[in-house]
Design an enzyme around this catalytic site. Structure first.
Site, mmCIF file in Angstrom:
data_model
loop_
_atom_site.group_PDB
_atom_site.id
_atom_site.type_symbol
_atom_site.label_atom_id
_atom_site.label_comp_id
_atom_site.label_asym_id
_atom_site.label_seq_id
_atom_site.Cartn_x
_atom_site.Cartn_y
_atom_site.Cartn_z
ATOM 1 N N THR A 29 0.936 -0.975 0.615
ATOM 2 C CA THR A 29 -0.149 -0.412 -0.152
ATOM 3 C C THR A 29 0.926 1.250 -0.239
ATOM 4 O OG1 THR A 29 -1.598 -0.968 1.250
ATOM 5 C CG2 THR A 29 -1.879 1.543 1.315
ATOM 6 N N GLY A 57 1.346 -1.257 5.245
ATOM 7 C CA GLY A 57 1.579 -2.100 6.359
ATOM 8 C C GLY A 57 0.587 -3.355 6.126
#
Length: 531
Positions: free
Chosen positions: A343, A425
């Site tokens: 991401t 994460g």
């Protein structure tokens, strides 16, 4: 250690310096924070392909200068062919992570850009779409140097990734992984972005680009159809909020885990921990994370299928109840949380005070691995968070939105400071946010220090199955030893700065002089930039 950059009026932060520069250039041209973010989102979708793509999803949280909060949900639902029966008949016990059967959901990010720019115009935004996408088009066509982060990424299920349609032809170099100094060109993606720049972003769902996407998805056997693309629209929703003693913190409503990020902070505050960083500080945050994740895993699903009101959990009574269940002298048992993720988080604050917290993702590194040849778009595998059990909290169902780890954070402090912050994460996102927020707000650490200092992660990180409390090697040994004594299964991961502990950023707008402090993580290839 990363440095805080202080700018007189406006700033951006992103995990790749080219994206930061795209945002800074928009601010310098008089664009607002939303326009800067669209430019950054387009650029980073090209130059950081292991972390995100226009074949993925995105979420926005926006603070207007007058105080109004808005949030945009740009996540696509499961395709009309994505049924439990289909996958059971193919012999699956769970959704796959790679290949055409992993390309389960519509990509929502571009729809989010569209909604955000419509919103931006209501706030005075005026820059033309071709200008906002120009950097991304140039990098796709002329090339960009493969980032250090991509070079050191060890993908999950690498053989399945390499076998995904067109993956190696697009991201490999003569069928081999890239090496330092390699320059990658993705002309098909550049042409698709150029088409979007001139035809409009709606073309992704209801125009020529949509036709090409649908044809390629059909050719590889993915369950997303042209009709699924045509029916997609990004949605404005009210963000969730938690009132804390230092101000109000905002995050995204389900299907994201934004509620977990707010719960951690609310529960931690009720523990009454004071003083500098200590064993008690970190123990309290870890235990608050366990309590928050238990609630998250019970209630978070597609917003339209919620059985519980998320706001009902963000109350002083719930914070007190959950805090009272924490033993400050002993770690609670902990099962395995679920979910890795690749991401990007980015932030922007302009001179007017318009602030954006934004997150864009394809779930795993390189998503499903499938690259659509006509457009050069690689597609997410976010649908892997669905269950093939019809009685699960998030069962696979056509039109249903999957559970998302993505959650952009924004806070308005009692003294008028506005914070845009977040991290990539997976399950680590709310944990990293809590560490950064409490270090800056509760412990009084500086912007750069709050992001730079060593972090921990409770649970799994990329390619690992252990559910230990993973800690970077820069932690004070006394803190690690103290947590072990309390019963935490501490694992020192042997890295001073680990990609597995998130790529985070933090921007703070000060009300008195209008200056913006901004920083991005030394764990990434990022930078803060501004005017």
């Amino acid at each position: 250690m990363t440095d805080t950059q202080t700018f007189s009026a406006a700033a951006v932060a992103a995990p790749h310096h080219l994206a930061s520069e795209s945002g800074r250039a928009v601010l310098a041209e008089g664009g607002n924070a939303i326009e800067a973010m669209v430019a950054m989102a387009a650029t980073i979708a090209v130059v950081y392909p292991h972390m995100n793509a226009i074949g993925g999803d995105a979420f926005w949280v926006v603070h207007e200068p007058g105080g109004r909060m808005r949030a945009i949900e740009a996540c696509g639902p499961a395709g009309s062919l994505a049924t439990i029966r289909r996958y059971r008949e193919k012999g699956y016990d769970a959704l796959p992570f790679r290949g055409p059967d992993a390309a389960v959901t519509v990509a929502g990010a571009v729809g989010g850009w569209h909604a955000a720019l419509d919103y931006s115009r209501s706030l005075g935004g005026r820059l033309a779409l071709p200008d906002l996408l120009a950097d991304a088009i140039r990098f796709a066509k002329d090339g960009y140097e493969v980032s250090a982060s991509e070079l050191r990424t060890r993908p999950n299920e690498p053989e399945a990734l390499d076998a995904a349609p067109n993956f190696l032809a697009t991201f490999g170099f003569d069928g081999k992984p890239p090496k330092k100094g390699d320059v990658r060109r993705v002309p098909a993606l550049g042409a698709a972005l150029e088409q979007l720049a001139h035809a409009g972003l709606d073309d992704f769902y209801r125009g020529d680009i949509a036709r090409e996407i649908a044809a390629d998805l059909d050719a590889i056997g993915a369950p997303v159809t042209r009709a699924d693309l045509e029916s997609f629209r990004a949605i404005f929703r009210e963000p969730l909020q938690a009132k804390l003693r230092h101000g109000t913190v905002y995050n995204k409503a389900p299907p994201t885990q934004g509620i977990a990020a707010l719960l951690i902070l609310g529960i931690y505050e009720r523990l009454g921990i004071t003083g500098p960083e200590s064993v008690r500080h970190h123990h309290g945050l870890v235990e608050a994370t366990k309590r928050a994740f238990r609630i998250r895993d019970r209630i978070v699903t597609d917003f339209d299928r919620l059985k519980h009101d998320p706001a009902s959990f963000l109350t002083p009574g719930v914070f007190e109840r959950e805090a009272a269940a924490i033993d400050m002298n002993r770690a609670a048992p902990w099962p395995a949380p679920v979910g890795d993720g690749d991401t990007v988080w980015m932030g922007a604050i302009d001179a007017s005070g318009l602030a954006v917290s934004y997150i864009q993702s394809i779930y795993w590194d390189w998503g499903s691995g499938c690259v659509l040849p006509r457009t050069g778009i690689h597609w997410q595998n976010r649908g892997a968070s669905f269950s093939l059990d019809p009685n699960a909290v998030n069962p696979l169902e056509p039109g249903r939105r999957p559970f998302h780890t993505l959650n952009p954070a924004l806070a308005v402090l009692s003294d008028g400071r506005v914070m845009s912050y977040g991290a990539m994460g997976g399950d680590g996102q709310p944990q990293f946010q809590a560490q950064i927020f409490t270090r800056y707000v509760d412990l009084g650490e500086g912007v750069a220090e709050a992001v730079d200092r060593p972090r921990w992660l409770l649970g799994r990180t990329w390619g690992q199955s252990s559910t230990s409390l993973k800690m970077e090697s820069r932690f004070d040994p006394a803190i690690m030893e103290g947590l072990v004594r309390l019963g935490h299964e501490v694992e020192e991961i042997g890295e001073a700065y680990s990609d597995g502990l998130g790529h985070a950023g933090l921007l703070v707008k000060h009300p008195k002089d209008g200056r913006v402090e901004a920083t991005h993580d030394p764990r990434s290839d990022g930078a803060a930039a501004g005017i």
